[in-house]
Write an enzyme that holds these catalytic residues in place. Structure first.
Site, PDB file in Angstrom:
ATOM      1  N   HIS A   1      26.004 -12.685 -38.033  1.00  0.00           N
ATOM      2  CA  HIS A   1      27.139 -12.728 -37.082  1.00  0.00           C
ATOM      3  C   HIS A   1      27.321 -11.385 -36.361  1.00  0.00           C
ATOM      4  O   HIS A   1      28.418 -11.063 -35.913  1.00  0.00           O
ATOM      5  CB  HIS A   1      28.452 -13.095 -37.777  1.00  0.00           C
TER       6      HIS A   1
ATOM      7  N   SER B   1      20.616   6.899 -14.240  1.00  0.00           N
ATOM      8  CA  SER B   1      21.572   6.325 -13.308  1.00  0.00           C
ATOM      9  C   SER B   1      21.666   7.256 -12.114  1.00  0.00           C
ATOM     10  O   SER B   1      21.575   8.475 -12.262  1.00  0.00           O
ATOM     11  CB  SER B   1      22.935   6.212 -13.999  1.00  0.00           C
TER      12      SER B   1
ATOM     13  N   LYS C   1      23.163   9.151 -18.267  1.00  0.00           N
ATOM     14  CA  LYS C   1      22.684   7.819 -18.644  1.00  0.00           C
ATOM     15  C   LYS C   1      21.178   7.744 -18.885  1.00  0.00           C
ATOM     16  O   LYS C   1      20.389   8.379 -18.219  1.00  0.00           O
ATOM     17  CB  LYS C   1      23.033   6.805 -17.540  1.00  0.00           C
TER      18      LYS C   1
ATOM     19  N   GLU D   1      16.036  -4.741 -20.676  1.00  0.00           N
ATOM     20  CA  GLU D   1      16.934  -5.676 -19.974  1.00  0.00           C
ATOM     21  C   GLU D   1      16.142  -6.667 -19.122  1.00  0.00           C
ATOM     22  O   GLU D   1      16.471  -7.844 -19.027  1.00  0.00           O
ATOM     23  CB  GLU D   1      17.897  -4.896 -19.068  1.00  0.00           C
TER      24      GLU D   1
END
Ligand code: ARG
Length: 473
Positions: free
Chosen positions: A170, A291, A297, A304
């Protein structure tokens, strides 16, 4: 390869006055555009020529065409293949598809004798054969790429056989596990993908060539010989089914889709694990990007994209399932729509597998952080309950209840289970002894999980050896 398939026919007088207003060319040009597949099926050229060679040899061997024509055809096919490989071939949209483009050029080179190649054959059995050969090659390539991915995973698993991390159910901390064990779970997933590749390959490996348009042929062809020449296990059994079957394309897309599920789950864990909040993993610079506005970043873009591209592959499968459903036997032009999804999904997954292999091979893991987190959330509660069963001979349900009370006590005090004193533990269960502290550390916990398939470092090392034998030899 030159892609000279756009027809720039100027506006002509045949443009329909009824519906032709938005078209710059007449209905025949529209027809040509919707009908042609050469823009994408030129990728089948090697398979198409391979099939033609086998067919030509079989025709000669069975005295269906003269040997001299057969020889000229084979020489001509070599030339056509050379021209395509070199990018010297001019593909023509007016010639619709790869089959007619190759044959037309062959006729230019060889002369009228080339026309004998299409004896006892149709584009219907030809295209089914070509696509099968293409998918078979793609399956073989994918299997090799997945083996490389497994090799990368197995190496990392060996390195981290004893690195402790939290295991989740979970997405909540459940029990401590080893990172090596986690990575080997991916290896098993990929192992099943490879076994699906194997099954898919075996099932598709029957040759449709010789089914002709749909009914077979009156010529005395030898379908066993062409099947063998093309590396098939034998000919397909029913001519109608031979030209209408695209199960192999659907199965290939299913294989890719399930692989897409697996890679996207791995990718999602990379996205989570590389976040500052988890801090478990760092993807190498080669696979990260920054970024344009936030200098701090490090984005896991490749992960992704692997996660995202799975959706595209599922789309290819759904698209082709929908094309095929309800088609009456046998061949229908709808089936020309099989190629773009197959090619796109194939390219997509090839790229995704390479990206994952690169990311796993070069990633670094923050094992201190993982170990720290492994004990958070009372993850050794099961070990405590097991101790009560083993040492105090309590029924597991009672042990579960006692442990629950101790977890509550620790939670109220804001400490871990191992931080409770013996006296505190004994307020809940008087028979608990000092010995219990041995099972409360995360290392003790994982070391004790020696059941077959369990997470103990000793098991992981044995599983690494076993995985190398099963998957890499
Ligand atoms: N380009 C066609 C396809 O991809 C080849 C078969 C065409 N057959 C026909 N009878 N028109 O399906």
């Amino acid at each position: 390869m030159s892609d000279d398939t756009k027809d720039n026919t100027p506006l002509n007088s045949s443009t329909s006055t009824m519906w032709g207003g938005r078209f710059s060319a007449g209905p025949s040009a529209v027809m040509e555009e919707i009908n042609a597949s050469i823009g994408f099926d030129q990728r089948l050229y090697a398979q198409d020529i391979r099939g033609s060679r086998a067919h030509a040899r079989m025709l000669v061997a069975n005295n269906i065409i003269p040997a001299a024509d057969g020889e000229a055809i084979l020489k001509g096919l070599d030339q056509v293949e050379g021209e395509i490989k070199a990018g010297d071939f001019k593909f023509s949209r007016a010639l619709e598809d790869i089959h007619m483009n190759v044959e037309s050029r062959l006729r230019e080179i060889v002369g009228d004798g080339a026309g004998r190649l299409h004896t006892a054959r149709s584009r219907n059995d030809q295209v089914a054969t070509d696509v099968k050969l293409w998918v078979r090659d793609a399956l073989d390539g994918l299997d090799g790429a997945l083996q490389d991915l497994q090799a990368a995973l197995i190496n990392r698993a060996e390195e981290h056989a004893a690195s402790v991390m939290p295991g989740f159910t979970h997405l909540q901390a459940a029990q401590p596990v080893t990172l090596g064990h986690h990575l080997l779970s991916y290896t098993e997933m990929i192992g099943r993908d490879r076994s699906r590749i194997f099954d898919c390959r075996a099932r598709l490996n029957e040759c449709p060539l010789g089914a002709a348009a749909l009914a077979g042929t009156s010529f005395p062809i030898d379908r066993v010989a062409t099947a063998e020449a093309l590396g098939f296990s034998g000919p397909t059994r029913n001519s109608l089914d031979s030209v209408s079957d695209r199960d192999f394309a659907l199965e290939y897309l299913s294989v890719l889709s399930i692989l897409g599920v697996h890679l996207s789950r791995m990718a999602e864990e990379m996205v989570l694990w590389t976040s500052v909040q988890f801090g478990f993993m760092r993807v190498s610079d080669d696979f990260s990007s920054g970024s344009s506005i936030m200098p701090q970043k490090r984005n896991p873009d490749a992960a992704e994209l692997v996660r995202g591209k799975a959706g595209r592959v599922f789309g290819a499968l759904m698209g082709l399932l929908t094309v095929m459903k309800g088609l009456p036997l046998t061949y229908g032009k709808d089936m020309q729509e099989d190629k773009e999804p197959v090619f796109d999904a194939s390219d997509t997954m090839e790229l995704c597998v390479s990206a994952m292999t690169g990311m796993f091979a070069s990633a670094t893991y923050n094992t201190d952080r993982m170990k720290d987190d492994a004990g958070k959330g009372f993850t050794t509660a099961t070990d405590l309950a097991d101790w009560l069963v083993r040492v105090l001979a309590m029924p597991f349900r009672d042990a579960h209840h006692v442990t629950g009370a101790l977890v509550k006590m620790a939670e109220d005090k804001g400490v871990g289970l191992e931080d409770l004193s013996l006296a505190e533990l004994q307020t809940v269960e008087a028979n608990i002894t000092d010995d219990v502290f041995k099972v409360l550390g995360v290392d003790n916990s994982v070391n004790s999980r020696l059941s077959f398939g369990g997470t103990a470092p000793a098991n992981v090392l044995a599983a690494v050896k076993d995985a190398r034998e099963r998957f890499l030899t």
